[in-house]
Design an enzyme around this catalytic site. Structure first.
Site, PDB file in Angstrom:
ATOM      1  N   ARG A  35      39.667 -83.400 -69.214  1.00 56.01           N
ATOM      2  CA  ARG A  35      40.390 -82.133 -69.141  1.00 56.01           C
ATOM      3  C   ARG A  35      41.458 -82.031 -70.222  1.00 56.01           C
ATOM      4  NH1 ARG A  35      42.388 -82.498 -64.198  1.00 56.01           N
ATOM      5  NH2 ARG A  35      40.746 -81.353 -63.141  1.00 56.01           N
ATOM      6  N   ASP A  45      38.956 -89.815 -66.336  1.00 58.81           N
ATOM      7  CA  ASP A  45      39.526 -89.404 -67.621  1.00 58.81           C
ATOM      8  C   ASP A  45      40.442 -90.469 -68.209  1.00 58.81           C
ATOM      9  OD1 ASP A  45      38.202 -87.039 -67.335  1.00 58.81           O
ATOM     10  OD2 ASP A  45      39.969 -85.816 -66.909  1.00 58.81           O
TER      11      ASP A  45
END
Length: 429
Positions: free
Chosen positions: A247, A202
């Protein structure tokens, strides 16, 4: 930011000569990398007589703290998989054993769980032979896990195994656990260097401009996006919908949108949007306009995007305490179909969920080089007696970052940044 926020913990004076070649480009003790490159801000620090906030520059030191001949190292991987884990394990092992001549390097099985004797997970002894070709494999040869273990128990294990060099490869949760181990070791007066190596596809760890595995993940997304594009153009009013990881930060989606310029919609957690209604943030009316004019579209969505669209659902968390997001990909797929059906407009939605595919393979190219250099600099830092820190990267330099600083806040896309401006310029929403 204060300059004190960037101070790196040290176990003591470095009195031993490094065993590295005398021709090594050793790093001076006062070498730093400025946190802020803005000339106006730097001038303001100087004008006020304040110390400029700066990272300690990573690299080998001429004097080291730990005696290699008496050292034992341990390596663990925790959290989710990521391209490059085996590369980092391999280069930690080779740097420790071949450059510093550390006699024993243990591989701790299944993350921090392997430091709890109750798990009955015997460590591996890492050698040149059993790490020789692991960079060709995805995943991690050590296994990984989520969840908390008792810090005191883990430090007991390190004491019992006489480990004085601990390398923890993982995300922000892994780094926080490494911080607790370092603090407990310090409380007991133990000379254990604890160094974390940031791992997250991420790319969301603070005060680090890039984490390993990210570039490979973006490249892997390209295969799915290409398929989505073919499916979208292969049907009347075709929509290729691709869900990717992210996320709380949408870097994979944003970079994939720029790397694959036929993506028309990029949805990230940082930008809020509605499904229906009026205005520039209403997704579905915009999509209708796209279908009426082009009859196809490709959409990429990060897993954490659009969570505000879910109502009255209980929160769930994984073993590491991370919030488990609701499936925005499925929601969008179904809402798009419902909306177009209500308008009596034909639409063909093809849904691609890339989640695990982008993180489970090996890394390649520049990403593999990055893994090697992260690992080497982690070993240099640990041998110099640095502890409670993360190996970072800032600009063109590898850096030492206090764990407390790296985990202070999650890195997110700045919607006023050049990155997001570029994404908006190449998409239609």
């Amino acid at each position: 930011m204060k300059s004190s926020d960037f101070l790196i913990a040290s176990l003591g004076k470095r009195l031993l000569d490094s065993p590295l070649s005398p021709t090594t480009a050793f790093i001076p003790d006062d070498a730093t990398v400025a946190y802020d490159s803005d000339a106006v801000k730097l001038a303001e620090y100087v004008r006020k007589g304040e110390t400029i906030p700066a990272f300690e520059l990573a690299g080998p030191r001429a004097k080291i703290y730990h005696d290699p001949a008496w050292s034992k190292a341990a390596v663990l991987t925790a959290g989710g998989l990521c391209p490059g884990l085996n590369d980092v394990i391999k280069f930690l092992t080779s740097t420790l054993r071949n450059q510093y001549r550390v006699p024993i390097v243990y591989g701790i099985r299944y993350g921090y769980r392997g430091l709890n004797p109750a798990s009955k997970l015997a460590p591996l002894v890492l050698t040149d032979e059993n790490t020789d070709d692991i960079h060709e494999q995805g995943g991690t040869i050590l296994g990984s896990s989520r969840g908390e273990e008792d810090t005191a128990v883990m430090v007991d294990t390190l004491m019992r195994m006489n480990i004085n060099l601990l390398f923890c490869i993982g995300g922000d949760g892994t780094a926080r656990c490494a911080h607790e181990i370092a603090i407990e070791a310090q409380r007991r007066g133990l000379s254990i260097s604890v160094v974390a190596i940031p791992k997250t596809i991420d790319n969301d760890i603070g005060f680090i401009d890039k984490s390993f595995g990210f570039e490979t993940a973006v490249a892997t997304c390209g295969h799915f996006v290409s398929g989505a594009h073919n499916e979208a153009k292969g049907a009347y009013n075709g929509i290729g919908l691709v869900r990717v990881m992210g996320r709380d930060s949408g870097f994979i989606a944003a970079y994939a949108a720029l790397a694959n310029s036929y993506i028309n919609y990029c949805l990230v957690p940082e930008r809020k949007f509605t499904l229906e209604g009026e205005g520039p943030d209403a997704l579905l009316p915009n999509l209708v306009e796209r279908m009426n004019s082009k009859h196809h579209a490709v959409m990429i969505v990060a897993e954490g995007a659009g969570q505000e669209l879910f109502e009255n659902l209980p929160e769930m968390h994984d073993a590491s305490g991370n919030l488990i997001h609701n499936d925005i990909g499925i929601l969008l797929r179904d809402k798009i179909r419902e909306y177009f059906k209500k308008l009596n407009i034909e639409v063909n939605v093809k849904y691609f969920d890339t989640s695990y595919a982008v993180r489970s393979g090996p890394c390649h190219g520049a990403d593999a080089v990055f893994c090697a250099m992260l690992a080497q600099n982690a070993v240099h830092a640990a041998m110099a007696g640095r502890t409670d820190m993360v190996i970072g990267h800032w600009g063109d330099n590898f850096t030492h970052v206090p764990i407390s600083l790296a985990t202070r806040r999650r890195k997110k896309i700045d919607l006023n940044s050049q990155l997001w401006t570029s994404v908006r310029a190449t998409t239609c929403f």
